[in-house]
Enzyme design. Sequence first.
Site, PDB file in Angstrom:
ATOM      1  N   PRO A  90       0.871  -1.308  -0.275  1.00 38.60           N
ATOM      2  CA  PRO A  90      -0.026  -0.095  -0.146  1.00 38.60           C
ATOM      3  C   PRO A  90       0.933   1.282   0.092  1.00 38.60           C
ATOM      4  CG  PRO A  90      -0.449  -1.396   2.091  1.00 38.60           C
ATOM      5  CD  PRO A  90       0.642  -2.118   1.152  1.00 38.60           C
ATOM      6  N   ASP A 174     -10.526   2.001 -24.410  1.00 38.72           N
ATOM      7  CA  ASP A 174     -10.719   1.938 -22.963  1.00 38.72           C
ATOM      8  C   ASP A 174     -10.462   3.047 -22.039  1.00 38.72           C
ATOM      9  OD1 ASP A 174     -11.094  -0.819 -22.563  1.00 38.72           O
ATOM     10  OD2 ASP A 174      -8.779  -1.175 -22.597  1.00 38.72           O
TER      11      ASP A 174
HETATM   12  N1  SAM Z   1       1.271  -2.866   7.405  1.00 39.30           N
HETATM   13  C1  SAM Z   1       1.175  -2.764   5.805  1.00 39.30           C
HETATM   14  C2  SAM Z   1       0.873  -1.185   5.617  1.00 39.30           C
HETATM   15  O1  SAM Z   1       0.329  -0.461   6.120  1.00 39.30           O
HETATM   16  O2  SAM Z   1       1.687  -0.573   4.467  1.00 39.30           O
HETATM   17  C3  SAM Z   1       0.166  -3.566   5.172  1.00 39.30           C
HETATM   18  C4  SAM Z   1       0.620  -4.848   4.938  1.00 39.30           C
HETATM   19  S1  SAM Z   1      -0.753  -5.919   4.419  1.00 39.30           S
HETATM   20  C5  SAM Z   1      -1.902  -6.337   5.673  1.00 39.30           C
HETATM   21  C6  SAM Z   1       0.095  -7.224   3.792  1.00 39.30           C
HETATM   22  C7  SAM Z   1       0.377  -7.323   2.315  1.00 39.30           C
HETATM   23  O3  SAM Z   1      -0.893  -7.062   1.534  1.00 39.30           O
HETATM   24  C8  SAM Z   1       1.210  -6.278   1.850  1.00 39.30           C
HETATM   25  O4  SAM Z   1       2.651  -6.560   2.274  1.00 39.30           O
HETATM   26  C9  SAM Z   1       1.189  -6.276   0.412  1.00 39.30           C
HETATM   27  O5  SAM Z   1       1.716  -7.221  -0.223  1.00 39.30           O
HETATM   28  C10 SAM Z   1      -0.385  -6.561   0.374  1.00 39.30           C
HETATM   29  N2  SAM Z   1      -1.152  -5.348   0.073  1.00 39.30           N
HETATM   30  C11 SAM Z   1      -2.058  -4.578   0.873  1.00 39.30           C
HETATM   31  N3  SAM Z   1      -2.688  -3.909   0.467  1.00 39.30           N
HETATM   32  C12 SAM Z   1      -2.071  -3.537  -0.685  1.00 39.30           C
HETATM   33  C13 SAM Z   1      -2.179  -2.449  -1.699  1.00 39.30           C
HETATM   34  N4  SAM Z   1      -3.042  -1.148  -1.517  1.00 39.30           N
HETATM   35  N5  SAM Z   1      -1.544  -2.564  -2.792  1.00 39.30           N
HETATM   36  C14 SAM Z   1      -0.773  -3.606  -3.044  1.00 39.30           C
HETATM   37  N6  SAM Z   1      -0.426  -4.681  -2.148  1.00 39.30           N
HETATM   38  C15 SAM Z   1      -1.002  -4.469  -0.884  1.00 39.30           C
END
Ligand code: SAM
Length: 234
Positions: A90, A174
Amino acid sequence: MRIDVITIFPDYIAPLGLSLVGKAIDAGTIELRVHDLRAFTRDRHHTVDDTPYGGGPGMVMKPEPWGEALDQILGSDPIQARPRLVVPTPSGRPFTQSVAQEYAADDWLIFACGRYEGIDSRVVEHYRNSTTVDEVSVGDYVLAGGEAAVLVMVEAAARLLPGVLGNPVSVVDDSFAPGAMESLLEGPVYTKPPEWRGQQVPEILLSGDHGKIAAWRREQAVRRTAAMRPDLLE
Ligand code: SAM
């Protein structure tokens, strides 16, 4: 294009075997390799996470299994190509249509799916020295893991590969497509029958006048963009 996905849930990636991406895999346009991160652990319990340094809630993915997995995958290419290592997070740069285009032009993508509170930050820093590392976000919300983000990114990139869409012109119209309609959302679309539950298809679309139809579509695209995403018009 070669795509490697590293995950603790290999089954999560199975939907890529369906539909357009599945056909591209069958046709050999995409070579998909899915790797179970736990296969790169060395302890009896196949541990991939540990408590965070500095305290706090949740667990962090340990660097060692990631290092073993990435070294093996990176070393598996006989011509030593430099892949792009995509790390969904994220806190990454936003994944957009233009990023999908960048990925579609690559020969080799490796996706590292985080879970828990993410991957020990030293992993990304280490591989930056030897390959292109791209930390990307699929939106301003938090998923439980990177797998769903990978499904999104691979599908968006794969449909841009030559031969994947039945009609390649589809991508030109698109939403977010580059060119004249760039930064406009696509307007409404219709098919047969011409009347359904009292609603008519707009007359202009039945006129056969391609110039007027194109102008109407553009106007509809502007209206929809103004209503749904005014930020794009700015
Ligand atoms: N503690 C992290 C933070 O707040 O940035 C969030 C970790 S999330 C629970 C676990 C995993 O989900 C991340 O390491 C990533 O691989 C994936 N993930 C969660 N949200 C995402 C998003 N919006 N875009 C891409 N990957 C995401």
